[in-house]
Motif scaffolding. Structure first.
Motif, short mmCIF file in Angstrom:
data_model
loop_
_atom_site.label_atom_id
_atom_site.label_comp_id
_atom_site.label_asym_id
_atom_site.label_seq_id
_atom_site.Cartn_x
_atom_site.Cartn_y
_atom_site.Cartn_z
N LEU A 4 -14.23 -12.20 2.05
CA LEU A 4 -13.90 -12.68 1.18
C LEU A 4 -14.18 -13.22 0.33
O LEU A 4 -14.41 -12.93 -1.25
N VAL A 8 -14.69 -7.13 -3.72
CA VAL A 8 -14.53 -5.96 -3.30
C VAL A 8 -14.93 -4.55 -3.59
O VAL A 8 -14.88 -3.54 -2.53
N ARG A 11 -15.72 -3.97 1.29
CA ARG A 11 -14.58 -3.39 1.21
C ARG A 11 -14.83 -2.56 2.47
O ARG A 11 -15.58 -1.57 1.67
N ASP A 135 -10.08 -8.45 3.90
CA ASP A 135 -9.79 -9.84 2.93
C ASP A 135 -8.16 -10.35 2.60
O ASP A 135 -7.21 -9.83 2.97
N ASP A 137 -7.15 -10.88 0.19
CA ASP A 137 -5.85 -10.13 -1.07
C ASP A 137 -5.17 -9.23 -0.88
O ASP A 137 -4.00 -8.81 -0.48
N GLU A 138 -5.99 -8.30 0.67
CA GLU A 138 -5.56 -7.32 1.09
C GLU A 138 -4.41 -7.44 2.55
O GLU A 138 -4.11 -6.48 3.02
N THR A 328 5.20 -7.58 0.20
CA THR A 328 4.14 -9.04 0.17
C THR A 328 3.74 -9.37 -1.54
O THR A 328 3.66 -10.35 -1.65
N ARG A 329 4.59 -8.65 -2.30
CA ARG A 329 5.24 -9.37 -3.73
C ARG A 329 5.67 -10.30 -3.81
O ARG A 329 5.56 -11.46 -3.99
N ARG A 332 4.16 -12.85 -2.22
CA ARG A 332 3.08 -14.08 -3.32
C ARG A 332 4.09 -14.51 -3.65
O ARG A 332 3.20 -15.86 -4.59
#
Length: 514
Positions: A4, A8, A11, A135, A137-138, A328-329, A332
């Motif tokens: 994290l 990016v 990754r 991480d 975000d993904e 996922t969207r 969030r």
């Protein structure tokens, strides 16, 4: 420095290939949980298996897997998630080969138990690897894909099994696992980085023994309940033994210096809320789908594989919404607590629609299945993220073991309890000429004429609807409880663990001091 924190740029370039590998391994495990259902008549003919032997062929896999999940998660954290995944694939492959070539029902039961050992290692290590490789975000999308594959594997077993049996002998339903295992072994060895927790001190052998014995006894009691009666000694004795062993496990874990399971996790409201959601959503979904297959086979007259195909829109909805990133969207946008509440509420609404359309055309059933799929697509990844986020990153295997164990318990209870509700309502509504019949086929055999058969069918449909509505109520209650506890855990001053907690880099291997 964590994945994290490095952003990016750090990754892993192969992370999505790694996800494909772990999903392939998990798919094989899940397919094997349901694929055998369509082979029951063949096993009785080809192997001369008795009813009890056929039941043990199915149950030995679930029993061993459920009993070992907590221990398997701890082993993955201590000795390495890659190593656990490779061992799980190897054991699962050897068990599949032995099952496919089994000369007798007893040999098949033993082979299935061996497959359960591999399944426990795979179930815990695959989710732990996902948590380590991606991480924050993904990770939600990766968990969504992993959850979608779970739904696909559960639903695809009967039609795939039916297709194989239509063209090959019964052993093919096990031997088809071998190329999947071989591909998984090669890909996992080449692509997966090793990761493990900072395990200190001796392994918790006492905790492993107590948890395995306790969970095995408890799951055995749940599995045996419908066949032997919930108040029979066959059920009460293992249930009591399981409860005592799990109580001893809890006491042991509080005293031992390096426990396999930190019981302080259960002081975390977010963790308790998440695991409540796990139990109740699997209770409702497994129980309702079990009743739905009976509805499709007994009331609508479909073969098992045909019934599996007609329930496919449920799994396909989960897969499409997760692979497209819609879930996922939504998670969030809504946040984890509200996403769990909304998803489980959608699932409960789908159950109600299915319960009310038993004698209607396929349109009503299709609408209910799509609602259920949309609900699972939203709730399941959020629940998994909540469970795993409430546990330290170096205990990812343990978190996966808890999630898997509670899923098994919820599923077993759902099938047993909702089946009992259905049967009680069905028996109560039977006409006098069929009084005392223990099953739908027995009741039909006891009546004569179209009127009697219609009354028996109506009683059976009413029983199915009662069970499905109880499942819907359980899921809705779980939605409220999980959302409330998660919301309270995230309030200012509650000091919650962040649900998207940082994890150590996927290629970091934490070795125990010599």
């Amino acid at each position: 420095m964590t994945v994290l924190e490095t952003g990016v740029a750090n990754r892993l370039p192969t992370r999505w290939l790694i996800l494909a590998v772990v999903c392939l391994a998990q798919l094989a495990v899940l397919l094997d949980s349901t694929v055998l259902n369509v082979a029951i008549p063949v096993l009785g003919t080809e192997l001369g298996a008795s009813t009890a032997e056929i039941q043990w062929t199915i149950n030995s896999y679930a029993l061993v897997q459920a009993g070992l999940l907590l221990t398997a998660g701890g082993l993955a954290d201590r000795y390495g998630r890659k190593r656990a995944l490779l061992a799980g694939l190897a054991l699962f492959g050897v068990g599949s080969l032995a099952a496919g070539l089994a000369p007798s029902a007893g040999a098949l039961v033993a082979a299935r138990a061996g497959m359960g050992v591999g399944g426990a290692l795979l179930t815990t290590s695959t989710l732990a690897v996902v948590m380590q490789v991606f991480d924050a975000d993904e990770r939600p999308r990766a968990i969504g894909v992993w959850a979608a594959v779970n739904a696909l594997g559960f639903a695809a077993g009967p039609p795939i099994g039916g297709l194989l049996l239509a063209h090959f002998w019964w052993g093919a339903i096990f031997l088809v696992n071998l190329p999947v295992v071989a591909l998984g072994l090669v890909a996992a060895w080449a692509l997966l980085p090793e990761s493990r927790g900072p395990a200190a001190g001796r392994p918790d052998l006492g905790g492993a023994a107590l948890s395995t014995a306790g969970m095995s006894a408890l799951v055995y009691a749940i599995i045996s309940g419908p066949g032997h009666g919930w108040l029979s000694a066959h059920v009460l004795l293992p249930a009591g033994a399981g409860a005592l062993l799990l109580a001893a496990f809890a006491g042991w874990e509080r005293r031992v210096r390096h426990p396999m399971l930190d019981l302080d996790f259960f002081r975390n409201r977010g963790f308790v809320g998440a695991i409540s959601g796990v139990v109740l959503v699997t209770f409702g979904s497994a129980g309702a789908l079990f009743l739905l297959t009976q509805q499709l086979q007994f009331v609508r007259g479909y073969e098992p594989w045909e019934a599996g195909l007609r329930t496919a829109p449920f799994a396909l909805s989960v897969v499409l919404l997760n692979f497209a990133g819609v879930s996922t969207r939504a998670i969030r946008a809504l946040g984890v607590p509200l996403a769990i509440a909304a998803g489980m509420s959608l699932f409960a609404a789908g159950l109600v629609v299915v319960a009310r359309s038993a004698l209607d055309g396929y349109g009503g059933l299709l609408a209910g299945l799509i609602l259920m799929g949309a609900g699972c697509a939203l709730a399941n990844p959020a629940i998994v993220a909540a469970v795993m986020g409430a546990i330290p990153a170096d205990r990812a295997g343990t978190g996966a073991g808890i999630d898997g164990t509670l899923s098994e318990v919820g599923s077993g209870l759902g099938v047993a309890v909702l089946g009992a509700v259905m049967n009680a309502r069905f028996v109560a509504l039977l006409p006098g000429t069929a009084a005392g019949a223990a099953s739908f086929p027995d009741a039909l055999a006891a009546v004569h004429g179209g009127t009697g058969r219609a009354e028996v069918t109506e009683a059976f449909v009413a029983g199915l609807a009662a069970g499905q509505l109880v499942g819907a109520a359980a899921v809705l209650a779980g939605a409220c409880l999980a959302a409330l506890l998660l919301h309270r855990a995230r309030r200012p001053g509650a000091a919650p663990r962040e649900l998207a907690a940082p994890v150590p880099p996927a290629d970091a291997t934490h070795r125990r001091p010599d």
